[in-house]
Design a protein around this motif. Structure first.
Motif, short mmCIF file in Angstrom:
data_model
loop_
_atom_site.label_atom_id
_atom_site.label_comp_id
_atom_site.label_asym_id
_atom_site.label_seq_id
_atom_site.Cartn_x
_atom_site.Cartn_y
_atom_site.Cartn_z
N VAL A 88 -62.80 64.80 -7.55
CA VAL A 88 -61.91 64.67 -6.40
C VAL A 88 -61.34 66.02 -6.00
O VAL A 88 -61.30 66.38 -4.82
N GLU A 89 -60.92 66.80 -6.97
CA GLU A 89 -60.30 68.10 -6.68
C GLU A 89 -61.28 69.09 -6.08
O GLU A 89 -60.91 69.90 -5.22
N HIS A 90 -62.53 69.03 -6.49
CA HIS A 90 -63.51 70.05 -6.07
C HIS A 90 -64.61 69.51 -5.18
O HIS A 90 -65.59 70.21 -4.93
N GLN A 91 -64.46 68.29 -4.65
CA GLN A 91 -65.61 67.68 -3.98
C GLN A 91 -66.03 68.41 -2.71
O GLN A 91 -67.20 68.30 -2.31
N ASP A 92 -65.16 69.21 -2.10
CA ASP A 92 -65.57 69.99 -0.94
C ASP A 92 -66.57 71.09 -1.32
O ASP A 92 -67.29 71.60 -0.46
N GLN A 93 -66.59 71.45 -2.60
CA GLN A 93 -67.52 72.46 -3.10
C GLN A 93 -68.64 71.82 -3.93
O GLN A 93 -69.40 72.54 -4.60
N LEU A 94 -68.73 70.49 -3.90
CA LEU A 94 -69.77 69.77 -4.64
C LEU A 94 -70.64 69.00 -3.66
O LEU A 94 -70.47 67.79 -3.48
N PRO A 95 -71.59 69.66 -3.03
CA PRO A 95 -72.44 68.94 -2.06
C PRO A 95 -73.30 67.87 -2.71
O PRO A 95 -73.63 66.86 -2.08
N LEU A 96 -73.67 68.07 -3.99
CA LEU A 96 -74.49 67.10 -4.70
C LEU A 96 -74.04 67.02 -6.16
O LEU A 96 -73.76 68.04 -6.79
N TRP A 97 -73.94 65.80 -6.66
CA TRP A 97 -73.62 65.59 -8.07
C TRP A 97 -74.10 64.21 -8.48
O TRP A 97 -74.36 63.36 -7.64
N ARG A 98 -74.21 64.03 -9.78
CA ARG A 98 -74.60 62.72 -10.30
C ARG A 98 -74.25 62.63 -11.78
O ARG A 98 -74.00 63.63 -12.44
N PHE A 99 -74.27 61.39 -12.27
CA PHE A 99 -74.09 61.16 -13.69
C PHE A 99 -75.46 61.00 -14.36
O PHE A 99 -76.42 60.53 -13.73
N HIS A 100 -75.51 61.36 -15.63
CA HIS A 100 -76.71 61.12 -16.43
C HIS A 100 -76.28 60.52 -17.76
O HIS A 100 -75.40 61.06 -18.43
N ARG A 101 -76.91 59.39 -18.11
CA ARG A 101 -76.56 58.67 -19.34
C ARG A 101 -77.80 58.57 -20.22
O ARG A 101 -78.87 58.25 -19.72
N ARG A 102 -77.63 58.84 -21.51
CA ARG A 102 -78.77 58.70 -22.41
C ARG A 102 -78.29 58.50 -23.84
O ARG A 102 -77.19 58.92 -24.22
N ALA A 103 -79.14 57.81 -24.63
CA ALA A 103 -78.89 57.64 -26.06
C ALA A 103 -80.24 57.49 -26.74
O ALA A 103 -80.99 56.57 -26.44
N GLY A 104 -80.56 58.41 -27.61
CA GLY A 104 -81.81 58.36 -28.36
C GLY A 104 -81.62 58.98 -29.73
O GLY A 104 -80.82 59.91 -29.90
N ARG A 105 -82.33 58.45 -30.70
CA ARG A 105 -82.24 58.99 -32.06
C ARG A 105 -83.10 60.25 -32.16
O ARG A 105 -84.15 60.28 -32.79
N ASP A 106 -82.61 61.30 -31.50
CA ASP A 106 -83.30 62.57 -31.47
C ASP A 106 -82.26 63.68 -31.47
O ASP A 106 -81.07 63.44 -31.71
#
Length: 248
Positions: free
Chosen positions: A80-98
């Motif tokens: 929210v604070e920086h969204q004017d400088q964040l033209p693109l963003w996303r979340f990434h979720r992962r869980a692996g026994r590695d």
């Protein structure tokens, strides 16, 4: 707008001696998603990744509800604070026994100054250390993705895709991430925490939110998301490959 739950460390003499230090719940402005500009690609922008490496005991299943806690309490305020400088963003979720293990990440396209500010804001938040101290988060890591390249949209897309999909996909996944974050916020606000809460109460809150979110996905995901995505592409058939059907 629903009030956003925001957690900050509650420090007092009582806090210092208590067996289970508490948290003070505060109210902040709600998330207002911004449309990603088509001119996001510029020479002074890089892809960055802020990773949370979560604790994952060998004899337990990964606790994905903790992703919701991190998203709403730590990453949303920075977005929210920086969204004017964040033209693109996303979340990434992962869980692996590695080696990578169980991670929740914010991947974003921005300039170096903004990226450093976001990293510092999140990592310096008292809640981050509070969660590390309680063995929920092992550590946080901040990296520039593909540091030899500047300003290319496709750098974090799958290189096996056609270049047109690689370059357009960041816009699709940002919209999906915004929708998911708003859903987390809406469900969290329905039974919002208030006042002083302890660590077990915080975890229980997000487990309950995660349960309701998963229920909505199972009930409405086909129509609300998959059907309408198919409609955007003109209801054309697609190939389903079994090795692409991965959980994490």
């Amino acid at each position: 707008m629903h009030a956003m739950i925001r957690v900050s460390l509650f420090i007092s003499s009582l806090f210092l001696v208590a067996c289970t230090p508490a948290l003070q719940i505060e109210s902040h402005a709600s998330f207002d998603p911004k449309t990603a500009p088509l001119g996001a690609e510029q020479p002074n922008r890089y892809w960055w990744q802020l990773r949370f490496h979560l604790t994952w005991p060998e004899d337990e299943a990964p606790e994905f509800s903790r992703h919701l806690l991190i998203a709403e309490q730590l990453l949303l305020p920075a977005i929210v604070e920086h969204q004017d400088q964040l033209p693109l963003w996303r979340f990434h979720r992962r869980a692996g026994r590695d080696v990578a293990g169980h991670q929740f990440s914010l991947i974003f396209f921005s300039d170096e100054t903004t990226a450093a500010q976001i990293s510092e804001q999140v990592r310096a938040d008292p809640l981050t250390q509070w969660l590390v101290d309680r063995n929920m988060i092992e550590d946080t890591r901040f990296d520039q993705r593909s540091p030899e390249e500047l300003g290319r949209l496709e750098l974090t897309s799958d290189p096996d895709w056609p270049i047109e999909i690689q370059r357009s996909w960041p816009y699709f996944i940002m919209g999906a991430s915004q929708s998911w974050l708003m859903l987390v916020q809406e469900l969290s606000a329905q039974n919002g925490l208030g006042g002083v809460v302890d660590y077990p109460a915080l975890l229980l809150h997000y487990r309950e939110v995660d349960t309701r979110l998963n229920s909505q996905w199972q009930e409405y995901g086909q129509h609300a998301y998959l059907h309408h995505l198919s409609a955007v592409f003109g209801y054309r058939p697609i190939r389903i490959r079994s090795n692409d059907l991965k959980t994490f």
